[in-house]
Design a protein around this motif. Structure first.
Motif, PDB file in Angstrom:
ATOM      1  N   ARG A 130      -2.634  -1.740  11.981  1.00 51.58           N
ATOM      2  CA  ARG A 130      -3.586  -1.061  11.089  1.00 51.58           C
ATOM      3  C   ARG A 130      -3.840   0.394  11.433  1.00 51.58           C
ATOM      4  O   ARG A 130      -4.170   1.181  10.559  1.00 51.58           O
ATOM      5  CB  ARG A 130      -4.898  -1.821  11.026  1.00 51.58           C
ATOM      6  CG  ARG A 130      -5.768  -1.657  12.240  1.00 51.58           C
ATOM      7  CD  ARG A 130      -7.115  -2.290  12.037  1.00 51.58           C
ATOM      8  NE  ARG A 130      -7.749  -2.432  13.332  1.00 51.58           N
ATOM      9  CZ  ARG A 130      -8.776  -3.160  13.556  1.00 51.58           C
ATOM     10  NH1 ARG A 130      -9.323  -3.832  12.580  1.00 51.58           N
ATOM     11  NH2 ARG A 130      -9.291  -3.240  14.751  1.00 51.58           N
ATOM     12  N   TYR A 161      -1.981  -7.936  10.753  1.00 54.79           N
ATOM     13  CA  TYR A 161      -2.554  -6.705  10.214  1.00 54.79           C
ATOM     14  C   TYR A 161      -3.123  -5.834  11.329  1.00 54.79           C
ATOM     15  O   TYR A 161      -2.890  -4.622  11.371  1.00 54.79           O
ATOM     16  CB  TYR A 161      -3.644  -7.035   9.195  1.00 54.79           C
ATOM     17  CG  TYR A 161      -4.455  -5.840   8.764  1.00 54.79           C
ATOM     18  CD1 TYR A 161      -3.948  -4.932   7.843  1.00 54.79           C
ATOM     19  CD2 TYR A 161      -5.724  -5.621   9.284  1.00 54.79           C
ATOM     20  CE1 TYR A 161      -4.683  -3.829   7.451  1.00 54.79           C
ATOM     21  CE2 TYR A 161      -6.462  -4.517   8.899  1.00 54.79           C
ATOM     22  CZ  TYR A 161      -5.939  -3.621   7.984  1.00 54.79           C
ATOM     23  OH  TYR A 161      -6.666  -2.519   7.615  1.00 54.79           O
ATOM     24  N   ARG A 162      -3.854  -6.428  12.242  1.00 53.13           N
ATOM     25  CA  ARG A 162      -4.499  -5.662  13.319  1.00 53.13           C
ATOM     26  C   ARG A 162      -3.484  -4.996  14.242  1.00 53.13           C
ATOM     27  O   ARG A 162      -3.776  -3.953  14.820  1.00 53.13           O
ATOM     28  CB  ARG A 162      -5.441  -6.565  14.111  1.00 53.13           C
ATOM     29  CG  ARG A 162      -6.720  -6.844  13.354  1.00 53.13           C
ATOM     30  CD  ARG A 162      -7.685  -7.676  14.152  1.00 53.13           C
ATOM     31  NE  ARG A 162      -8.970  -7.723  13.471  1.00 53.13           N
ATOM     32  CZ  ARG A 162      -9.900  -8.621  13.720  1.00 53.13           C
ATOM     33  NH1 ARG A 162      -9.694  -9.566  14.644  1.00 53.13           N
ATOM     34  NH2 ARG A 162     -11.033  -8.594  13.057  1.00 53.13           N
ATOM     35  N   GLU A 208      -9.330  -6.009   4.614  1.00 47.27           N
ATOM     36  CA  GLU A 208      -9.869  -6.503   5.882  1.00 47.27           C
ATOM     37  C   GLU A 208     -10.906  -7.602   5.644  1.00 47.27           C
ATOM     38  O   GLU A 208     -10.930  -8.603   6.371  1.00 47.27           O
ATOM     39  CB  GLU A 208     -10.465  -5.356   6.696  1.00 47.27           C
ATOM     40  CG  GLU A 208      -9.396  -4.449   7.265  1.00 47.27           C
ATOM     41  CD  GLU A 208      -9.949  -3.271   8.057  1.00 47.27           C
ATOM     42  OE1 GLU A 208     -11.193  -3.138   8.191  1.00 47.27           O
ATOM     43  OE2 GLU A 208      -9.128  -2.474   8.540  1.00 47.27           O
ATOM     44  N   TYR A 266       0.831  -1.204   0.000  1.00 47.10           N
ATOM     45  CA  TYR A 266       0.000   0.000   0.000  1.00 47.10           C
ATOM     46  C   TYR A 266       0.866   1.256   0.000  1.00 47.10           C
ATOM     47  O   TYR A 266       0.458   2.306  -0.505  1.00 47.10           O
ATOM     48  CB  TYR A 266      -0.995   0.007   1.159  1.00 47.10           C
ATOM     49  CG  TYR A 266      -0.376   0.140   2.522  1.00 47.10           C
ATOM     50  CD1 TYR A 266      -0.059   1.385   3.050  1.00 47.10           C
ATOM     51  CD2 TYR A 266      -0.107  -0.979   3.304  1.00 47.10           C
ATOM     52  CE1 TYR A 266       0.515   1.519   4.301  1.00 47.10           C
ATOM     53  CE2 TYR A 266       0.456  -0.861   4.548  1.00 47.10           C
ATOM     54  CZ  TYR A 266       0.773   0.385   5.048  1.00 47.10           C
ATOM     55  OH  TYR A 266       1.341   0.503   6.288  1.00 47.10           O
ATOM     56  N   ILE A 279      -3.986   3.664   4.422  1.00 45.18           N
ATOM     57  CA  ILE A 279      -4.516   2.889   3.307  1.00 45.18           C
ATOM     58  C   ILE A 279      -5.823   3.519   2.847  1.00 45.18           C
ATOM     59  O   ILE A 279      -6.648   3.917   3.672  1.00 45.18           O
ATOM     60  CB  ILE A 279      -4.758   1.415   3.721  1.00 45.18           C
ATOM     61  CG1 ILE A 279      -3.467   0.786   4.253  1.00 45.18           C
ATOM     62  CG2 ILE A 279      -5.297   0.603   2.566  1.00 45.18           C
ATOM     63  CD1 ILE A 279      -3.648  -0.625   4.790  1.00 45.18           C
ATOM     64  N   HIS A 280      -6.034   3.591   1.551  1.00 42.31           N
ATOM     65  CA  HIS A 280      -7.281   4.116   1.002  1.00 42.31           C
ATOM     66  C   HIS A 280      -8.451   3.329   1.606  1.00 42.31           C
ATOM     67  O   HIS A 280      -8.369   2.108   1.762  1.00 42.31           O
ATOM     68  CB  HIS A 280      -7.262   3.976  -0.519  1.00 42.31           C
ATOM     69  CG  HIS A 280      -8.415   4.647  -1.178  1.00 42.31           C
ATOM     70  ND1 HIS A 280      -9.656   4.057  -1.298  1.00 42.31           N
ATOM     71  CD2 HIS A 280      -8.510   5.869  -1.752  1.00 42.31           C
ATOM     72  CE1 HIS A 280     -10.469   4.888  -1.916  1.00 42.31           C
ATOM     73  NE2 HIS A 280      -9.798   5.991  -2.202  1.00 42.31           N
ATOM     74  N   PRO A 281      -9.549   3.993   1.950  1.00 41.59           N
ATOM     75  CA  PRO A 281     -10.675   3.310   2.611  1.00 41.59           C
ATOM     76  C   PRO A 281     -11.214   2.095   1.846  1.00 41.59           C
ATOM     77  O   PRO A 281     -11.531   1.068   2.456  1.00 41.59           O
ATOM     78  CB  PRO A 281     -11.746   4.401   2.720  1.00 41.59           C
ATOM     79  CG  PRO A 281     -10.990   5.682   2.692  1.00 41.59           C
ATOM     80  CD  PRO A 281      -9.780   5.439   1.841  1.00 41.59           C
ATOM     81  N   LYS A 286      -6.387   4.538  -4.159  1.00 41.64           N
ATOM     82  CA  LYS A 286      -7.023   3.219  -4.175  1.00 41.64           C
ATOM     83  C   LYS A 286      -6.154   2.249  -4.978  1.00 41.64           C
ATOM     84  O   LYS A 286      -5.721   2.558  -6.091  1.00 41.64           O
ATOM     85  CB  LYS A 286      -8.408   3.312  -4.804  1.00 41.64           C
ATOM     86  CG  LYS A 286      -9.139   1.990  -4.823  1.00 41.64           C
ATOM     87  CD  LYS A 286     -10.495   2.117  -5.500  1.00 41.64           C
ATOM     88  CE  LYS A 286     -11.124   0.740  -5.603  1.00 41.64           C
ATOM     89  NZ  LYS A 286     -12.209   0.705  -6.563  1.00 41.64           N
ATOM     90  N   THR A 312      -9.520   0.215  -0.353  1.00 37.14           N
ATOM     91  CA  THR A 312      -8.468  -0.801  -0.294  1.00 37.14           C
ATOM     92  C   THR A 312      -8.482  -1.478   1.069  1.00 37.14           C
ATOM     93  O   THR A 312      -8.412  -2.705   1.178  1.00 37.14           O
ATOM     94  CB  THR A 312      -7.090  -0.160  -0.569  1.00 37.14           C
ATOM     95  OG1 THR A 312      -7.096   0.418  -1.867  1.00 37.14           O
ATOM     96  CG2 THR A 312      -5.969  -1.173  -0.438  1.00 37.14           C
ATOM     97  N   LYS A 313      -8.587  -0.668   2.109  1.00 38.60           N
ATOM     98  CA  LYS A 313      -8.613  -1.182   3.482  1.00 38.60           C
ATOM     99  C   LYS A 313      -9.812  -2.107   3.690  1.00 38.60           C
ATOM    100  O   LYS A 313      -9.680  -3.180   4.289  1.00 38.60           O
ATOM    101  CB  LYS A 313      -8.662  -0.002   4.452  1.00 38.60           C
ATOM    102  CG  LYS A 313      -8.580  -0.380   5.905  1.00 38.60           C
ATOM    103  CD  LYS A 313      -8.525   0.880   6.771  1.00 38.60           C
ATOM    104  CE  LYS A 313      -8.298   0.515   8.202  1.00 38.60           C
ATOM    105  NZ  LYS A 313      -8.099   1.689   9.055  1.00 38.60           N
ATOM    106  N   ALA A 328      -1.462   2.567   9.456  1.00 34.98           N
ATOM    107  CA  ALA A 328      -1.384   2.385   8.008  1.00 34.98           C
ATOM    108  C   ALA A 328      -2.274   3.373   7.249  1.00 34.98           C
ATOM    109  O   ALA A 328      -3.492   3.337   7.387  1.00 34.98           O
ATOM    110  CB  ALA A 328      -1.774   0.953   7.655  1.00 34.98           C
TER     111      ALA A 328
END
Length: 179
Positions: free
Chosen positions: A138, A134-135, A152, A81, A143-145, A100, A147-148, A141
């Protein structure tokens, strides 16, 4: 000896990502995944900081305050990302904003996380490990919403249903739309 161990680790990682990518139909990405890790800029740092149980990039960060190998790597590999962070002209003028990611790179990022967890957790690996990893990071990070949300969703699906069902979903519902 560290050079050989590092070579084996990154090659095994690439093999695992390749296998996952092939299972969902991302053949080109599987073949070309992380080739920059064999470049001198990344490989030599990986050898110097090799430990076998975590990324050498983290050890380099602890030693010198940043990772030159990571800076090289993230700028060449679209499944990270960080590759997709650019200057913003709208949301935060002059600031940084995530773009994204195309879905095929989100899927490759998932395969990358699965492979990394398999490498570092070894026999103790479970399909819940990539989500747990990841958690832990996160909140930091950018990250574009969209993408996130997709990442997830796939990580939760993997944790709950395993690889077989998650990869089937990816083939049928995410990647089939591109053809």
């Amino acid at each position: 000896m560290k050079a050989w161990k590092h070579f084996k680790t990154i090659t095994h990682h690439r093999f695992l990502v390749m296998r996952g990518c092939f299972q969902v139909g991302l053949y080109r990405q599987g073949l070309f995944h992380d080739l920059s890790k064999y470049s001198p800029a990344e490989f030599l740092v990986g050898v110097k900081y090799y430990q076998g149980n975590r990324s050498p990039n983290n050890a380099e960060r602890e030693d010198i305050g940043y990772s030159s190998a990571w800076l090289h790597h993230k700028g060449r590999n679209r499944h990270h990302y960080e590759y997709w962070i650019d200057y913003s002209t709208k949301e935060i003028p002059g600031g940084m904003a995530p773009a994204k990611m195309p879905e095929k790179y989100v899927v490759e990022m998932l395969m990358d996380r699965i492979a990394a967890c398999k490498i570092y957790n070894g026999k103790n690996y479970t399909p819940k490990d990539p989500l747990a990893y990841y958690r832990r990071g996160r909140e930091k990070a950018p990250i574009h919403p969209q993408t996130k949300a997709l990442l997830e969703k796939l990580l939760v699906m993997l944790a709950r249903r395993g690889e077989k069902q998650t990869f089937s979903y990816i083939r049928r519902k995410i990647l089939h739309k591109r053809r």
